[in-house]
Design a protein around this motif. Sequence first.
Motif, mmCIF file in Angstrom:
data_model
loop_
_atom_site.group_PDB
_atom_site.id
_atom_site.type_symbol
_atom_site.label_atom_id
_atom_site.label_comp_id
_atom_site.label_asym_id
_atom_site.label_seq_id
_atom_site.Cartn_x
_atom_site.Cartn_y
_atom_site.Cartn_z
ATOM 1 N N ILE A 1 -17.341 28.578 28.338
ATOM 2 C CA ILE A 1 -16.479 28.875 27.313
ATOM 3 C C ILE A 1 -15.810 27.755 27.126
ATOM 4 C CG2 ILE A 1 -14.505 30.124 26.159
ATOM 5 C CD1 ILE A 1 -15.312 32.653 27.447
ATOM 6 N N LYS A 2 -15.836 27.025 25.743
ATOM 7 C CA LYS A 2 -15.094 25.684 25.264
ATOM 8 C C LYS A 2 -13.625 26.190 24.688
ATOM 9 C CE LYS A 2 -16.941 22.140 24.385
ATOM 10 N NZ LYS A 2 -17.478 20.869 23.850
ATOM 11 N N CYS A 3 -12.553 25.682 25.273
ATOM 12 C CA CYS A 3 -11.049 26.237 24.736
ATOM 13 C C CYS A 3 -10.782 25.041 23.768
ATOM 14 C CB CYS A 3 -10.476 26.228 26.099
ATOM 15 S SG CYS A 3 -10.883 27.710 27.081
ATOM 16 N N TYR A 4 -10.026 23.962 24.333
ATOM 17 C CA TYR A 4 -9.473 22.969 23.430
ATOM 18 C C TYR A 4 -10.569 21.965 23.173
ATOM 19 C CZ TYR A 4 -4.898 25.363 24.009
ATOM 20 O OH TYR A 4 -4.147 26.260 23.765
ATOM 21 N N ALA A 5 -10.828 21.929 21.839
ATOM 22 C CA ALA A 5 -11.986 20.907 21.724
ATOM 23 C C ALA A 5 -11.545 19.394 21.232
ATOM 24 C CB ALA A 5 -12.730 21.594 20.459
ATOM 25 N N HIS A 6 -10.348 19.424 20.720
ATOM 26 C CA HIS A 6 -9.748 18.177 20.172
ATOM 27 C C HIS A 6 -8.237 18.419 20.193
ATOM 28 C CE1 HIS A 6 -10.471 14.497 17.831
ATOM 29 N NE2 HIS A 6 -9.726 14.743 17.200
ATOM 30 N N MET A 7 -7.814 17.107 20.099
ATOM 31 C CA MET A 7 -6.121 17.149 20.182
ATOM 32 C C MET A 7 -5.632 15.895 19.102
ATOM 33 S SD MET A 7 -3.515 15.991 23.132
ATOM 34 C CE MET A 7 -4.096 17.088 24.264
ATOM 35 N N GLN A 8 -4.851 16.056 18.502
ATOM 36 C CA GLN A 8 -3.726 15.133 17.906
ATOM 37 C C GLN A 8 -2.478 15.564 17.899
ATOM 38 O OE1 GLN A 8 -5.616 12.604 14.971
ATOM 39 N NE2 GLN A 8 -6.302 12.538 17.142
ATOM 40 N N VAL A 9 -1.612 14.339 17.930
ATOM 41 C CA VAL A 9 0.015 14.644 17.875
ATOM 42 C C VAL A 9 0.430 13.812 16.875
ATOM 43 C CG1 VAL A 9 -0.495 15.065 20.451
ATOM 44 C CG2 VAL A 9 0.143 12.579 19.679
ATOM 45 N N ASP A 10 1.865 13.984 16.794
ATOM 46 C CA ASP A 10 3.007 13.269 16.073
ATOM 47 C C ASP A 10 3.913 13.188 16.988
ATOM 48 O OD1 ASP A 10 4.064 15.741 15.508
ATOM 49 O OD2 ASP A 10 3.365 15.444 13.539
ATOM 50 N N ASP A 11 5.125 12.759 16.362
ATOM 51 C CA ASP A 11 6.396 12.999 17.331
ATOM 52 C C ASP A 11 7.105 14.254 17.484
ATOM 53 O OD1 ASP A 11 7.239 13.178 14.857
ATOM 54 O OD2 ASP A 11 8.879 11.657 14.693
ATOM 55 N N ARG A 12 6.606 15.093 16.798
ATOM 56 C CA ARG A 12 7.126 16.574 16.923
ATOM 57 C C ARG A 12 6.212 17.559 17.501
ATOM 58 N NH1 ARG A 12 9.154 18.878 11.456
ATOM 59 N NH2 ARG A 12 10.150 20.407 12.733
ATOM 60 N N PHE A 13 5.026 17.540 16.996
ATOM 61 C CA PHE A 13 4.163 18.462 17.354
ATOM 62 C C PHE A 13 2.761 17.932 18.027
ATOM 63 C CE2 PHE A 13 6.155 20.081 13.383
ATOM 64 C CZ PHE A 13 6.815 21.412 14.166
ATOM 65 N N ILE A 14 2.292 18.965 18.645
ATOM 66 C CA ILE A 14 0.912 18.635 19.431
ATOM 67 C C ILE A 14 -0.013 19.748 18.643
ATOM 68 C CG2 ILE A 14 -0.561 18.918 21.698
ATOM 69 C CD1 ILE A 14 2.205 18.591 23.066
ATOM 70 N N TYR A 15 -1.296 19.419 18.076
ATOM 71 C CA TYR A 15 -2.066 19.983 17.254
ATOM 72 C C TYR A 15 -3.370 19.881 18.272
ATOM 73 C CZ TYR A 15 0.993 18.870 13.499
ATOM 74 O OH TYR A 15 2.197 18.599 12.808
ATOM 75 N N LEU A 16 -3.735 21.155 18.445
ATOM 76 C CA LEU A 16 -4.966 21.616 19.403
ATOM 77 C C LEU A 16 -6.147 22.350 18.626
ATOM 78 C CD1 LEU A 16 -3.014 22.283 22.852
ATOM 79 C CD2 LEU A 16 -4.802 20.249 22.337
ATOM 80 N N LEU A 17 -7.194 21.870 18.458
ATOM 81 C CA LEU A 17 -8.153 22.663 17.922
ATOM 82 C C LEU A 17 -9.013 23.404 18.934
ATOM 83 C CD1 LEU A 17 -10.288 22.947 15.300
ATOM 84 C CD2 LEU A 17 -11.574 20.944 16.356
ATOM 85 N N TYR A 18 -9.067 24.620 18.566
ATOM 86 C CA TYR A 18 -9.466 25.572 19.619
ATOM 87 C C TYR A 18 -10.539 26.450 19.274
ATOM 88 C CZ TYR A 18 -8.665 29.347 23.297
ATOM 89 O OH TYR A 18 -8.798 30.280 24.103
ATOM 90 N N ASN A 19 -11.446 26.578 20.242
ATOM 91 C CA ASN A 19 -12.759 27.194 20.252
ATOM 92 C C ASN A 19 -12.440 28.849 20.904
ATOM 93 O OD1 ASN A 19 -15.224 28.112 19.708
ATOM 94 N ND2 ASN A 19 -16.097 26.082 20.255
ATOM 95 N N GLY A 20 -12.539 29.061 22.317
ATOM 96 C CA GLY A 20 -12.412 30.196 22.566
ATOM 97 C C GLY A 20 -13.857 30.835 22.941
ATOM 98 N N LYS A 21 -14.753 30.052 22.720
ATOM 99 C CA LYS A 21 -16.072 30.719 22.495
ATOM 100 C C LYS A 21 -17.235 30.169 23.208
ATOM 101 C CE LYS A 21 -15.179 32.294 17.734
ATOM 102 N NZ LYS A 21 -15.768 32.133 16.450
ATOM 103 N N PRO A 22 -18.323 30.564 23.725
ATOM 104 C CA PRO A 22 -19.254 29.852 24.397
ATOM 105 C C PRO A 22 -19.873 28.780 23.535
ATOM 106 C CG PRO A 22 -19.617 32.164 24.789
ATOM 107 C CD PRO A 22 -18.710 32.191 23.786
ATOM 108 N N THR A 23 -20.491 27.818 24.060
ATOM 109 C CA THR A 23 -20.867 26.584 23.277
ATOM 110 C C THR A 23 -21.732 26.992 22.139
ATOM 111 O OG1 THR A 23 -20.641 25.227 25.308
ATOM 112 C CG2 THR A 23 -22.084 24.317 23.396
ATOM 113 N N PHE A 24 -22.788 28.079 22.466
ATOM 114 C CA PHE A 24 -23.688 28.430 21.715
ATOM 115 C C PHE A 24 -23.605 30.021 21.470
ATOM 116 C CE2 PHE A 24 -25.415 24.777 23.280
ATOM 117 C CZ PHE A 24 -25.810 24.071 22.127
ATOM 118 N N ASP A 25 -23.856 30.599 20.334
ATOM 119 C CA ASP A 25 -23.644 32.174 20.143
ATOM 120 C C ASP A 25 -25.159 32.595 20.613
ATOM 121 O OD1 ASP A 25 -25.913 31.628 18.158
ATOM 122 O OD2 ASP A 25 -24.340 32.021 16.500
ATOM 123 N N ALA A 26 -25.320 34.021 20.334
ATOM 124 C CA ALA A 26 -26.569 34.334 20.753
ATOM 125 C C ALA A 26 -27.893 34.120 20.290
ATOM 126 C CB ALA A 26 -26.514 35.989 20.444
#
Length: 348
Positions: free
Chosen positions: A259-284
């Motif tokens: 399972i892939k969780c956090y796929a990508h990250m961007q930040v600014d001075d206030r927040f952390i933005y995390l692109l989230y998957n929570g699924k296997p790399t490929f589906d059935a």
Amino acid sequence: MNCKLFLILNLLFFFVACKNDNDQKTISTFPAEYALQPKFVELEEVYIGASILIYDTLYFLTNTPDNQHQIHMYTHNFDYLGSGGQVGKGPGEIINPFMPRVDQQAGVLWFADMGRQELLKFPIDTLIKNPQFLPREVIPIPDDLWFITLYDPLPDSIFRFADFQSPGNLLSFFNKDGERIDSLSIIRNSNLINLKSKYEQDVVPSFSYEFHPDKDIFALAYVYSDILTILDSRGEIITQVQGPDEINQVPDVRDQNRIKCYAHMQVDDRFIYLLYNGKPTFDAQQNLNIPNRVFVFDWDGQPVASLILEHPIPQFTLDKVNSRFVAMSMTTGDVVIYDIPEEILDNK
């Protein structure tokens, strides 16, 4: 044991327990959830799989498969300005394009060429005036590295990178001569778990990182566990938060069900933005699972919001001026734009 000593020991135990509770948190939900609708910008050229970088009011589309140029320049309105970064084996050309990064202070786009084991320097002002510019200045990658996945340029021609190949270092540094600067290395904290499987390849990222724009701290997000860690510049853990799925993996890279969780990250001075998957790399059906959620945290590791994206995206860049995410669609090749909800930006 006298009563006074017993009381002191109990107080010490209490404070240590509180400190551990504060350092490690588990979440199951976010305080707010927003469903975001995309805006699409259709480009004349189709760049499926491309990534986007921002410098001032310019957009750079890079890493464009099957294209003879690897740097495509656009205005903030996505008016085309020209293309550079010629693919080839000649002087200044790119043999094997990989990770580009922008040095915002110096106005330079660095392009990692894994064919030459070098970082190519593209001054942005020069590139705008002459898109066919071929860089003459290069930075060699250290000899003991055969691949560099995540890196960022620093002042004085110093480069920091995620040292996936080192058992002891978390982040390492090298200079303009390709020489490691061991004195700057950030050591792996023993409490950082699930960083790497023994079967994992050196080129496969097990985490991503971004530094705070002003403070001497950085965020580290796991690829195979839903864990976000905030550290200081020495690598000491400030806080760590897991959730909402409580996924803990040290997967075999050969496992298609990992399972892939956090796929990508961007930040600014206030927040952390995390692109989230929570699924296997490929589906059935062996289709790629593309992330469709962005989790927002503050720099104390507190959850702020979960953003549900109607159109999945593989990665994004944060347009801080216009308060939006900008990405490329994996299916259409269009630019995809998501505005950050005003309720988040107004969050004090």
